[in-house]
Design an enzyme around this catalytic site. Structure first.
Site, PDB file in Angstrom:
ATOM      1  N   SER A   1     -36.615 -16.610  29.686  1.00  0.00           N
ATOM      2  CA  SER A   1     -36.229 -16.498  31.094  1.00  0.00           C
ATOM      3  C   SER A   1     -36.310 -15.043  31.524  1.00  0.00           C
ATOM      4  O   SER A   1     -35.705 -14.178  30.900  1.00  0.00           O
ATOM      5  CB  SER A   1     -34.785 -16.958  31.289  1.00  0.00           C
ATOM      6  OG  SER A   1     -34.645 -18.287  30.893  1.00  0.00           O
TER       7      SER A   1
ATOM      8  N   GLU B   1     -33.320 -10.533  33.563  1.00  0.00           N
ATOM      9  CA  GLU B   1     -32.559 -10.835  32.341  1.00  0.00           C
ATOM     10  C   GLU B   1     -32.880  -9.886  31.180  1.00  0.00           C
ATOM     11  O   GLU B   1     -31.965  -9.333  30.576  1.00  0.00           O
ATOM     12  CB  GLU B   1     -32.806 -12.296  31.956  1.00  0.00           C
ATOM     13  CG  GLU B   1     -31.623 -12.911  31.268  1.00  0.00           C
ATOM     14  CD  GLU B   1     -32.045 -13.720  30.099  1.00  0.00           C
ATOM     15  OE1 GLU B   1     -32.442 -13.120  29.080  1.00  0.00           O
ATOM     16  OE2 GLU B   1     -31.977 -14.956  30.189  1.00  0.00           O
TER      17      GLU B   1
ATOM     18  N   ARG C   1     -24.957 -14.655  30.087  1.00  0.00           N
ATOM     19  CA  ARG C   1     -26.002 -13.679  29.739  1.00  0.00           C
ATOM     20  C   ARG C   1     -25.482 -12.237  29.854  1.00  0.00           C
ATOM     21  O   ARG C   1     -26.190 -11.334  30.307  1.00  0.00           O
ATOM     22  CB  ARG C   1     -27.236 -13.836  30.646  1.00  0.00           C
ATOM     23  CG  ARG C   1     -27.962 -15.176  30.541  1.00  0.00           C
ATOM     24  CD  ARG C   1     -28.657 -15.277  29.181  1.00  0.00           C
ATOM     25  NE  ARG C   1     -29.616 -16.355  29.149  1.00  0.00           N
ATOM     26  CZ  ARG C   1     -29.321 -17.640  28.893  1.00  0.00           C
ATOM     27  NH1 ARG C   1     -28.064 -17.999  28.658  1.00  0.00           N
ATOM     28  NH2 ARG C   1     -30.276 -18.547  28.845  1.00  0.00           N
TER      29      ARG C   1
HETATM   30  N1  EPU Z   1     -36.763 -26.101  37.672  1.00  0.00           N
HETATM   31  C1  EPU Z   1     -37.786 -26.293  38.566  1.00  0.00           C
HETATM   32  N2  EPU Z   1     -38.978 -25.627  38.355  1.00  0.00           N
HETATM   33  C2  EPU Z   1     -39.163 -24.809  37.307  1.00  0.00           C
HETATM   34  C3  EPU Z   1     -38.112 -24.610  36.390  1.00  0.00           C
HETATM   35  C4  EPU Z   1     -36.910 -25.258  36.603  1.00  0.00           C
HETATM   36  O1  EPU Z   1     -37.663 -27.044  39.535  1.00  0.00           O
HETATM   37  O2  EPU Z   1     -40.268 -24.249  37.182  1.00  0.00           O
HETATM   38  C5  EPU Z   1     -35.499 -26.842  37.856  1.00  0.00           C
HETATM   39  C6  EPU Z   1     -35.357 -27.901  36.784  1.00  0.00           C
HETATM   40  O3  EPU Z   1     -35.951 -29.105  37.145  1.00  0.00           O
HETATM   41  C7  EPU Z   1     -33.855 -28.048  36.676  1.00  0.00           C
HETATM   42  C8  EPU Z   1     -33.359 -26.641  36.957  1.00  0.00           C
HETATM   43  O4  EPU Z   1     -34.417 -25.969  37.636  1.00  0.00           O
HETATM   44  O5  EPU Z   1     -33.361 -28.887  37.669  1.00  0.00           O
HETATM   45  C9  EPU Z   1     -32.948 -25.915  35.694  1.00  0.00           C
HETATM   46  O6  EPU Z   1     -34.075 -25.826  34.827  1.00  0.00           O
HETATM   47  P1  EPU Z   1     -33.968 -25.867  33.203  1.00  0.00           P
HETATM   48  O7  EPU Z   1     -33.105 -26.967  32.788  1.00  0.00           O
HETATM   49  O8  EPU Z   1     -35.351 -25.790  32.675  1.00  0.00           O
HETATM   50  O9  EPU Z   1     -33.180 -24.578  32.793  1.00  0.00           O
HETATM   51  P2  EPU Z   1     -33.119 -23.123  33.412  1.00  0.00           P
HETATM   52  O10 EPU Z   1     -31.870 -22.997  34.213  1.00  0.00           O
HETATM   53  O11 EPU Z   1     -34.389 -22.833  34.146  1.00  0.00           O
HETATM   54  C10 EPU Z   1     -31.739 -22.070  31.472  1.00  0.00           C
HETATM   55  C11 EPU Z   1     -31.794 -20.880  30.573  1.00  0.00           C
HETATM   56  C12 EPU Z   1     -32.816 -21.087  29.464  1.00  0.00           C
HETATM   57  C13 EPU Z   1     -32.370 -22.299  28.659  1.00  0.00           C
HETATM   58  C14 EPU Z   1     -32.300 -23.515  29.612  1.00  0.00           C
HETATM   59  C15 EPU Z   1     -31.737 -24.731  28.922  1.00  0.00           C
HETATM   60  C16 EPU Z   1     -31.205 -18.980  31.952  1.00  0.00           C
HETATM   61  C17 EPU Z   1     -31.669 -17.759  32.645  1.00  0.00           C
HETATM   62  N3  EPU Z   1     -32.140 -19.699  31.353  1.00  0.00           N
HETATM   63  O12 EPU Z   1     -33.000 -22.207  32.110  1.00  0.00           O
HETATM   64  O13 EPU Z   1     -32.760 -19.938  28.620  1.00  0.00           O
HETATM   65  O14 EPU Z   1     -33.271 -22.567  27.602  1.00  0.00           O
HETATM   66  O15 EPU Z   1     -31.408 -23.226  30.720  1.00  0.00           O
HETATM   67  O16 EPU Z   1     -30.375 -24.560  28.682  1.00  0.00           O
HETATM   68  O17 EPU Z   1     -30.010 -19.256  31.971  1.00  0.00           O
HETATM   69  C18 EPU Z   1     -33.771 -17.854  28.051  1.00  0.00           C
HETATM   70  O18 EPU Z   1     -32.704 -17.322  28.338  1.00  0.00           O
HETATM   71  O19 EPU Z   1     -34.760 -17.183  27.666  1.00  0.00           O
HETATM   72  C19 EPU Z   1     -33.922 -19.308  28.226  1.00  0.00           C
HETATM   73  C20 EPU Z   1     -35.086 -19.905  28.002  1.00  0.00           C
END
Ligand code: EPU
Length: 340
Positions: free
Chosen positions: A236, A332, A166
């Site tokens: 995010s 972000e 990012r």
């Molecule tokens: N999780 C929770 N509770 C929540 C959200 C997440 O426990 O409310 C846990 C999930 O269960 C999982 C972990 O956190 O174990 C990661 O969650 P997720 O796979 O949903 O992805 P993320 O790390 O929260 C990132 C990106 C997203 C992207 C997704 C999928 C960043 C800041 N965000 O989210 O990007 O779509 O991975 O690759 O890196 C964006 O940048 O706007 C965005 C949506």
């Protein structure tokens, strides 16, 4: 057709957080020549210039003085490099998701995991958009840009764009100094599905097409992420924090179920959504702003708020996470026309 200049132009519909914002002047040049012309006018008049894309990763202050430019150059073309590699030349104003779907339909591989990310193509390099194990930097070859100060055109090789998680040179040394006009991406006709993230692999057959992968990604995102057209948000709101290995070790002793991802540099990436969720904040609301009830990493605007209110709300969330886990959350989306 001559270029339409707008004064005191309402941008509340031009940022996906739906924050109130008025541009002193606004123009949407549709060709490189128009863009160059507009920048000359701005320089001669001494107006500060702000460049907007799809407005999906910005926090706008309520007044943008000078000139706001949103490139409307919106086309792409493909150039075959050999029997497998295809160079895609895309103009900055094209909608990113439309590009992804159009290329996936042509059977080209490389950006199908980045389906449904909102915004324009020109904004994609700024935060090196990424999702489901793929980042723009994986396929980006070159960025074409124009300097706001003197209209000079430049082509940056991807290796010189300072890409990180990012992050890029466009958030750092070139922040506020350039307008991105065109990207060059290298895609492939050879199937190369990347299905390692989450349960993506369970959602497609054994030999999916690029279009099937893109559609599975769309379905996954729609389940978790709010549609900005329905509930204002900027995806995010925080980056996933990177912590040193010993910090992660201590946290894991206390929270063995904490999601964590070891990085090549030895650090460990934590899930900001999980940290916020563990603080009991998922689905919470304070006035105009709230934490999304399906993905705690996304802050939503229910209406009637402004940038200052949003930053205050975000600050209180970051503080709760810092108190509970000792981890600092970094915002972000970029601030435009407002300082902290
Ligand atoms: N999780 C929770 N509770 C929540 C959200 C997440 O426990 O409310 C846990 C999930 O269960 C999982 C972990 O956190 O174990 C990661 O969650 P997720 O796979 O949903 O992805 P993320 O790390 O929260 C990132 C990106 C997203 C992207 C997704 C999928 C960043 C800041 N965000 O989210 O990007 O779509 O991975 O690759 O890196 C964006 O940048 O706007 C965005 C949506």
């Amino acid at each position: 057709m001559s270029l339409a200049w707008h004064t005191h132009h309402d941008l509340s519909g031009a940022n996906t957080l739906g924050l109130p914002c008025v541009a002193e002047r606004f123009v949407a040049p549709a060709t490189p020549a128009e863009l160059a012309e507009v920048l000359v006018d701005a320089r001669e008049a001494g107006w500060p210039v702000t460049v907007l894309g799809g407005g999906s990763n910005l926090i706008l202050g309520d007044w943008l003085p000078g000139l706001v430019v949103r490139p409307a150059l919106g086309d792409y073309r493909c150039e075959a490099l050999d029997d497998q590699r295809v160079r895609v030349h895309v103009e900055a104003g094209m909608n990113w998701h439309e590009l992804v779907m159009s290329l996936a339909r042509r059977g080209l591989w490389g950006i199908e995991n980045l389906a449904l990310i909102p915004g324009q193509c020109g904004a994609a390099p700024i935060q090196n958009i990424g999702a489901y194990g793929v980042e723009l930097a994986d396929v980006l070859e070159r960025v074409h840009l124009m300097h706001l100060a003197d209209g000079r055109e430049q082509v940056l090789e991807a290796a010189d764009c300072g890409f990180g998680y990012r992050d890029s040179i466009f958030k750092r040394a070139l922040d506020g100094r350039v307008v991105i006009t065109r990207l060059e991406l290298d895609l492939s006709t050879r199937a190369q599905p990347r299905l390692g993230y989450g349960d993506l692999a369970n959602r497609v057959g054994p030999a999916p097409t690029a279009l099937e992968v893109a559609e599975a990604v769309c379905a996954l995102r729609q389940e978790k992420l709010p549609d900005p057209a329905v509930l204002a948000n900027a995806g995010s709101f925080f980056k996933n924090p990177l912590v040193e290995a010993d910090v992660a070790r201590v946290l894991l002793e206390r929270h063995p179920d904490m999601p964590h991802f070891s990085q090549p540099d030895g650090r460990v990436k934590l899930a900001a959504g999980w940290l916020i969720d563990q603080c009991g904040l998922k689905g919470s609301r304070e006035g105009a702003f709230g934490v999304h009830d399906r993905q705690a990493l996304v802050l939503v605007h229910h209406g009637g708020g402004d940038a200052e209110g949003l930053l205050g709300f975000a600050g209180s969330i970051a503080m709760r996470v810092a108190e509970r886990f000792g981890v600092t959350l970094e915002r972000e989306p970029r601030l435009v026309g407002i300082t902290e």
